[in-house]
Design a protein around this motif. Structure first.
Motif, PDB file in Angstrom:
ATOM      1  N   TYR A  58      29.402 -32.062  33.746  1.00 42.00           N
ATOM      2  CA  TYR A  58      28.277 -32.571  34.616  1.00 42.00           C
ATOM      3  C   TYR A  58      28.117 -33.844  33.964  1.00 42.00           C
ATOM      4  CZ  TYR A  58      23.354 -33.830  35.333  1.00 42.00           C
ATOM      5  OH  TYR A  58      22.074 -34.367  35.576  1.00 42.00           O
ATOM      6  N   ARG A  59      28.553 -34.805  34.997  1.00 45.64           N
ATOM      7  CA  ARG A  59      28.431 -36.306  34.679  1.00 45.64           C
ATOM      8  C   ARG A  59      27.256 -37.039  35.296  1.00 45.64           C
ATOM      9  NH1 ARG A  59      33.793 -38.073  33.810  1.00 45.64           N
ATOM     10  NH2 ARG A  59      35.197 -36.271  34.080  1.00 45.64           N
ATOM     11  N   THR A  60      26.416 -37.962  34.373  1.00 45.65           N
ATOM     12  CA  THR A  60      25.439 -38.480  34.899  1.00 45.65           C
ATOM     13  C   THR A  60      25.864 -39.999  35.559  1.00 45.65           C
ATOM     14  OG1 THR A  60      25.545 -39.617  32.792  1.00 45.65           O
ATOM     15  CG2 THR A  60      23.970 -37.650  33.027  1.00 45.65           C
ATOM     16  N   ALA A  61      25.061 -40.268  36.605  1.00 48.17           N
ATOM     17  CA  ALA A  61      25.387 -41.476  37.083  1.00 48.17           C
ATOM     18  C   ALA A  61      24.809 -42.935  35.955  1.00 48.17           C
ATOM     19  CB  ALA A  61      24.598 -41.653  38.453  1.00 48.17           C
ATOM     20  N   ALA A  62      25.778 -43.945  36.350  1.00 51.44           N
ATOM     21  CA  ALA A  62      25.594 -44.931  35.204  1.00 51.44           C
ATOM     22  C   ALA A  62      24.407 -45.725  35.744  1.00 51.44           C
ATOM     23  CB  ALA A  62      26.887 -45.941  35.169  1.00 51.44           C
ATOM     24  N   GLU A  63      23.396 -45.648  35.125  1.00 53.04           N
ATOM     25  CA  GLU A  63      22.225 -46.422  35.391  1.00 53.04           C
ATOM     26  C   GLU A  63      21.677 -47.110  34.355  1.00 53.04           C
ATOM     27  OE1 GLU A  63      19.020 -44.079  37.570  1.00 53.04           O
ATOM     28  OE2 GLU A  63      20.582 -42.622  38.389  1.00 53.04           O
ATOM     29  N   THR A  64      21.603 -46.654  33.149  1.00 56.87           N
ATOM     30  CA  THR A  64      20.812 -47.611  32.070  1.00 56.87           C
ATOM     31  C   THR A  64      21.799 -48.909  31.911  1.00 56.87           C
ATOM     32  OG1 THR A  64      20.217 -47.598  29.663  1.00 56.87           O
ATOM     33  CG2 THR A  64      22.319 -46.359  30.304  1.00 56.87           C
ATOM     34  N   THR A  65      21.084 -49.865  31.475  1.00 53.73           N
ATOM     35  CA  THR A  65      21.796 -51.200  31.220  1.00 53.73           C
ATOM     36  C   THR A  65      21.460 -51.364  29.807  1.00 53.73           C
ATOM     37  OG1 THR A  65      19.243 -52.098  31.363  1.00 53.73           O
ATOM     38  CG2 THR A  65      21.026 -52.366  33.068  1.00 53.73           C
ATOM     39  N   GLY A  66      21.128 -50.189  29.107  1.00 56.69           N
ATOM     40  CA  GLY A  66      21.323 -50.131  27.551  1.00 56.69           C
ATOM     41  C   GLY A  66      22.462 -50.176  27.013  1.00 56.69           C
ATOM     42  N   PRO A  67      22.756 -50.425  25.561  1.00 61.66           N
ATOM     43  CA  PRO A  67      24.107 -50.319  25.204  1.00 61.66           C
ATOM     44  C   PRO A  67      24.775 -48.885  25.036  1.00 61.66           C
ATOM     45  CG  PRO A  67      22.518 -50.841  23.413  1.00 61.66           C
ATOM     46  CD  PRO A  67      21.500 -50.770  24.608  1.00 61.66           C
ATOM     47  N   PHE A  68      23.931 -47.735  25.003  1.00 54.54           N
ATOM     48  CA  PHE A  68      24.515 -46.675  24.913  1.00 54.54           C
ATOM     49  C   PHE A  68      24.069 -45.782  26.125  1.00 54.54           C
ATOM     50  CE2 PHE A  68      23.847 -48.315  20.625  1.00 54.54           C
ATOM     51  CZ  PHE A  68      25.134 -48.132  20.200  1.00 54.54           C
ATOM     52  N   ARG A  69      24.876 -44.831  26.621  1.00 51.89           N
ATOM     53  CA  ARG A  69      24.281 -43.820  27.666  1.00 51.89           C
ATOM     54  C   ARG A  69      24.983 -42.366  27.356  1.00 51.89           C
ATOM     55  NH1 ARG A  69      28.342 -42.990  31.557  1.00 51.89           N
ATOM     56  NH2 ARG A  69      26.537 -42.391  33.117  1.00 51.89           N
ATOM     57  N   PHE A  70      24.205 -41.587  27.731  1.00 54.15           N
ATOM     58  CA  PHE A  70      24.531 -40.285  27.744  1.00 54.15           C
ATOM     59  C   PHE A  70      25.176 -39.918  29.130  1.00 54.15           C
ATOM     60  CE2 PHE A  70      22.621 -36.022  29.506  1.00 54.15           C
ATOM     61  CZ  PHE A  70      23.657 -35.130  28.883  1.00 54.15           C
ATOM     62  N   ALA A  71      26.647 -39.765  28.783  1.00 55.23           N
ATOM     63  CA  ALA A  71      27.566 -39.650  29.901  1.00 55.23           C
ATOM     64  C   ALA A  71      27.489 -38.229  30.611  1.00 55.23           C
ATOM     65  CB  ALA A  71      29.073 -39.893  29.324  1.00 55.23           C
ATOM     66  N   GLY A  72      26.995 -37.170  29.874  1.00 48.18           N
ATOM     67  CA  GLY A  72      26.803 -35.843  30.601  1.00 48.18           C
ATOM     68  C   GLY A  72      27.145 -34.905  29.613  1.00 48.18           C
ATOM     69  N   MET A  73      27.712 -33.381  30.181  1.00 50.86           N
ATOM     70  CA  MET A  73      28.051 -32.424  29.461  1.00 50.86           C
ATOM     71  C   MET A  73      29.251 -31.888  30.093  1.00 50.86           C
ATOM     72  SD  MET A  73      24.280 -30.690  28.796  1.00 50.86           S
ATOM     73  CE  MET A  73      24.858 -29.729  27.470  1.00 50.86           C
ATOM     74  N   GLY A  74      29.899 -31.168  29.078  1.00 54.09           N
ATOM     75  CA  GLY A  74      30.961 -29.799  29.386  1.00 54.09           C
ATOM     76  C   GLY A  74      31.170 -29.333  28.299  1.00 54.09           C
ATOM     77  N   GLU A  75      31.215 -27.986  28.607  1.00 52.54           N
ATOM     78  CA  GLU A  75      31.370 -26.778  27.564  1.00 52.54           C
ATOM     79  C   GLU A  75      30.309 -26.884  26.830  1.00 52.54           C
ATOM     80  OE1 GLU A  75      35.319 -27.503  25.746  1.00 52.54           O
ATOM     81  OE2 GLU A  75      36.333 -26.959  27.633  1.00 52.54           O
ATOM     82  N   HIS A  76      29.258 -26.928  27.265  1.00 54.13           N
ATOM     83  CA  HIS A  76      27.846 -26.967  26.366  1.00 54.13           C
ATOM     84  C   HIS A  76      27.825 -28.084  25.390  1.00 54.13           C
ATOM     85  CE1 HIS A  76      26.525 -23.047  28.008  1.00 54.13           C
ATOM     86  NE2 HIS A  76      27.734 -22.727  27.953  1.00 54.13           N
ATOM     87  N   MET A  77      28.617 -29.246  25.527  1.00 55.61           N
ATOM     88  CA  MET A  77      28.586 -30.324  24.357  1.00 55.61           C
ATOM     89  C   MET A  77      28.248 -31.609  25.053  1.00 55.61           C
ATOM     90  SD  MET A  77      31.912 -29.688  22.131  1.00 55.61           S
ATOM     91  CE  MET A  77      32.919 -28.610  23.283  1.00 55.61           C
ATOM     92  N   ARG A  78      27.227 -32.216  24.623  1.00 54.58           N
ATOM     93  CA  ARG A  78      26.715 -33.389  25.203  1.00 54.58           C
ATOM     94  C   ARG A  78      27.765 -34.689  24.817  1.00 54.58           C
ATOM     95  NH1 ARG A  78      20.965 -32.520  25.904  1.00 54.58           N
ATOM     96  NH2 ARG A  78      20.437 -35.008  26.217  1.00 54.58           N
ATOM     97  N   ARG A  79      27.987 -35.477  25.781  1.00 55.15           N
ATOM     98  CA  ARG A  79      28.884 -36.636  25.430  1.00 55.15           C
ATOM     99  C   ARG A  79      28.097 -37.804  25.608  1.00 55.15           C
ATOM    100  NH1 ARG A  79      32.149 -33.659  29.237  1.00 55.15           N
ATOM    101  NH2 ARG A  79      31.482 -35.147  30.813  1.00 55.15           N
ATOM    102  N   TYR A  80      28.227 -38.612  24.570  1.00 56.21           N
ATOM    103  CA  TYR A  80      27.654 -40.172  24.619  1.00 56.21           C
ATOM    104  C   TYR A  80      28.667 -41.422  24.733  1.00 56.21           C
ATOM    105  CZ  TYR A  80      23.451 -37.781  23.385  1.00 56.21           C
ATOM    106  OH  TYR A  80      22.159 -36.768  23.447  1.00 56.21           O
ATOM    107  N   GLU A  81      28.536 -42.628  25.348  1.00 57.29           N
ATOM    108  CA  GLU A  81      29.298 -43.588  25.172  1.00 57.29           C
ATOM    109  C   GLU A  81      28.537 -44.971  25.084  1.00 57.29           C
ATOM    110  OE1 GLU A  81      30.439 -43.443  30.135  1.00 57.29           O
ATOM    111  OE2 GLU A  81      31.780 -42.512  28.691  1.00 57.29           O
ATOM    112  N   ARG A  82      29.484 -45.610  24.727  1.00 47.22           N
ATOM    113  CA  ARG A  82      28.770 -47.210  24.504  1.00 47.22           C
ATOM    114  C   ARG A  82      29.136 -47.795  26.109  1.00 47.22           C
ATOM    115  NH1 ARG A  82      28.328 -50.962  20.690  1.00 47.22           N
ATOM    116  NH2 ARG A  82      28.163 -50.059  18.512  1.00 47.22           N
ATOM    117  N   THR A  83      28.286 -48.785  26.438  1.00 50.82           N
ATOM    118  CA  THR A  83      28.236 -49.219  27.827  1.00 50.82           C
ATOM    119  C   THR A  83      28.893 -50.744  27.656  1.00 50.82           C
ATOM    120  OG1 THR A  83      26.306 -50.356  27.577  1.00 50.82           O
ATOM    121  CG2 THR A  83      26.365 -48.258  28.666  1.00 50.82           C
TER     122      THR A  83
END
Ligand code: CAA
Length: 391
Positions: free
Chosen positions: A365-390
Motif C-alpha cells: 500500500y503506497r500513500t500519495a505524496a501530499e505532506t510538505t513536512g520533512p518526513f512522510r508515511f510512505a505506506g505499508m507492505g508485509e504488515h510493516m510501516r515505511r517512513y521516509e524523508r521528503t
C-alpha cells in the motif's frame, strides 16, 4: 543535584491540512457560534494520508536537535494514545528518522492525554540521578471521532517535542506535583477501533473532578497558592474546557470569577489550541508554547501552572518557573508558520480523508505524496510501516 531541571526547548508540529469549524457548522446546518463561542474552537488540524503521529513527532524532534545537537541525550520518551503498533514504540521510528545514536533508550507511554506529563516527570527523575543526561519527551496524537458524533468538532492533531535537562532555558519544573487517579469510563478507544468512544458530558465532569483532586493533592503536598500563578496551562480538548476547569479550581480556592475574567486570564494559553484542535498528549504543552510565544509582557520569574488530564482517568497539577532569557529560545515564527501554512479542506474532501483507512491484510500500500513536512508515511507492505524523508 542540579539547581533546576525542566524544559530547555519546546517545538511543535501539526498537519498539512485543516478544516475550519465554520465549514463543519455549515455542513451540519448549525450556528457556527456553537463552535467559536460554545466550545471555543475555530479550526482543526487534519492529517494528510502520508502523515501520522510519527511524522509529526519526527518533525518536532528534528527541530529540537537542529538547535541543540544530540550530546547528552540518552532517553526518548514517546507519549501517545494514537499508537500505530501494539508492540513497537512509535519512538523507535522517530529515533531512526532523526538519526539519534544507538546509545539512546526509547519507550512509549500511554494513559490517554496524560502520559506526556508522566514522561516529563520520569525525565526529571533520570536527570536528577545524572545531571549530565538530557531526555527527549515527545508527545504526538491525532484526535479522531466518528463523523456525525458529538466529538467530531473536537478533533485535531499535533506533536510537541521537549528537551528536558538540568539548568533549562525555558521553564524549571518545581516540586511538588499533585496527582489523582480514578477508574472511570469517560473516554476510551478499544484496540479494534480507530476512533475514540466518549461520554461527552460525563467526560467534562470526570475532567473537573480529576483536576480538582490533583489540585487538592498539590496543596496537601505543600504546593503554591492559587493566586500565585501568573497563568495556568490546562489540557484543552477544546479551549472552553480550560475555562471550565479554571473556574472550578478558582471556586475551590474560594474565588468566584466571572467567565470573562477567566477567558482573559487564560487567553494566551488558548491561541494555538483554538487553531489546532485537540492534540491529546501534546495539548497542555501546546498551551505552554502558546503562552510563552504570544504573551506580551515578560514572564521571567513567573510561576506557571500545568494541569494535565487523561481520561480514564489520571490528572496531575504542577508548577514551573519561567527562566531568564527564555524569549531568546522561543520559536514564535516557526510555530506561526506551521499553523498558517495548513491547507484548508472543503467538507467533502475532509470526509473522504476521514474515511480513508489502512488495509489490514498486510498487502502493499503506497500513500500519495501530499505532506510538505520533512518526513512522510510512505505506506505499508508485509504488515510493516515505511517512513521516509521528503528532503
Ligand atoms: N452560541 C454559543 N454557544 C453555544 C451555541 C451557540 N449557538 N450552541 C451551543 N453553545 C454552547 C452550549 O451552551 C455549551 O456551552 P456550556 O458547555 O458552557 O454549557 C457548548 O456550546 C457546547 O454545547 P453542547 O454541550 O450542546 O455540545 P455537544 O453536545 O455537541 O457536546 C462536547 C460538547 C461534549 C464537548 C463534545 O464536543 C464532545 O463529546 N467532545 C469530545 C469529548 C471531550 O472533549 N471531552 C472533554 C473532557 S475529556 C478530556 O479532556 C480528554 C480528552 O482530551 C478527550
Amino acid at each position: 543535584t542540579p539547581a533546576s531541571i525542566g524544559i530547555h526547548d519546546l517545538a511543535l508540529a501539526t498537519s498539512h491540512y485543516r478544516l475550519d469549524l465554520g465549514a463543519l457548522a455549515d455542513h451540519q446546518g448549525i450556528d457556527p457560534a456553537k463552535y467559536s463561542v460554545g466550545i471555543g474552537q475555530d479550526v482543526m488540524s487534519v492529517l494528510a494520508p502520508d502523515e501520522d503521529i510519527v511524522t509529526m513527532a519526527a518533525e518536532a524532534t528534528a527541530r529540537i536537535l537542529e538547535r541543540n545537537g544530540m550530546d547528552g541525550i540518552r532517553t526518548l520518551l514517546f507519549a501517545t494514545e494514537s499508537g500505530i503498533d501494539q508492540s513497537k514504540s512509535a519512538g523507535v521510528y522517530v529515533h531512526q528518522l532523526v538519526g539519534l545514536p544507538e546509545t539512546v533508550r526509547v519507550v512509549e507511554l500511554k494513559q490517554a492525554c496524560y502520559s506526556a506529563t508522566a514522561a516529563l516527570q520520569f525525565a526529571i527523575g533520570l536527570i536528577a540521578r545524572d545531571p549530565s543526561q538530557k531526555v527527549l519527551v515527545v508527545a504526538s496524537d491525532v484526535a479522531r471521532y466518528d463523523l456525525g458524533s458529538s466529538g467530531e468538532s473536537t478533533q485535531g492533531a499535533a506533536a510537541a517535542a521537549m528537551l528536558v535537562q538540568a539548568n533549562p532555558g525555558l521553564m524549571a519544573v518545581a516540586n511538588p506535583a499533585g496527582v489523582f487517579t480514578q477508574d472511570v469510563m469517560d473516554f476510551w478507544r478499544p484496540n479494534y477501533r480507530s476512533t475514540a468512544l466518549v461520554d461527552g458530558k460525563g467526560s467534562i465532569k470526570a475532567y473537573l473532578n480529576a483536576i480538582g483532586g490533583a489540585w487538592t493533592d498539590y496543596l496537601n503536598q505543600g504546593g503554591a497558592p492559587f493566586e500565585s500563578f501568573a497563568s495556568i496551562c490546562y489540557h484543552q480538548p477544546f479551549t472552553k474546557m480550560a475555562s471550565k476547569a479554571h473556574r472550578h479550581l478558582a471556586v475551590m480556592a474560594g474565588q468566584n470569577p466571572a467567565p470573562a475574567e477567566v477567558a482573559d486570564y487564560l487567553a494566551d494559553t488558548m491561541r494555538y489550541n483554538r487553531l489546532i484542535g485537540n492534540s491529546y498528549t501534546a495539548s497542555v504543552y501546546v498551551a505552554l508554547a502558546s503562552l510563552l510565544d504570544t504573551h506580551d509582557g515578560d514572564l521571567t520569574g513567573a510561576r506557571v501552572g500545568l494541569a494535565s488530564y487523561g481520561s480514564g482517568s489520571v490528572a496531575e497539577f504542577f508548577g514551573g518557573v519561567i527562566q531568564p532569557g527564555y524569549r531568546d529560545l522561543l520559536r514564535v515564527q516557526e510555530h506561526r508558520s506551521i499553523i498558517e501554512r495548513r491547507i484548508p479542506l472543503d467538507h467533502t474532501a475532509y470526509e473522504v480523508l476521514h474515511k480513508t483507512t489502512l488495509p489490514e491484510d498486510g498487502r502493499e500500500y503506497r500513500t500519495a505524496a501530499e505532506t510538505t513536512g520533512p518526513f512522510r508515511f510512505a505506506g505499508m507492505g508485509e504488515h510493516m510501516r515505511r517512513y521516509e524523508r521528503t528532503t
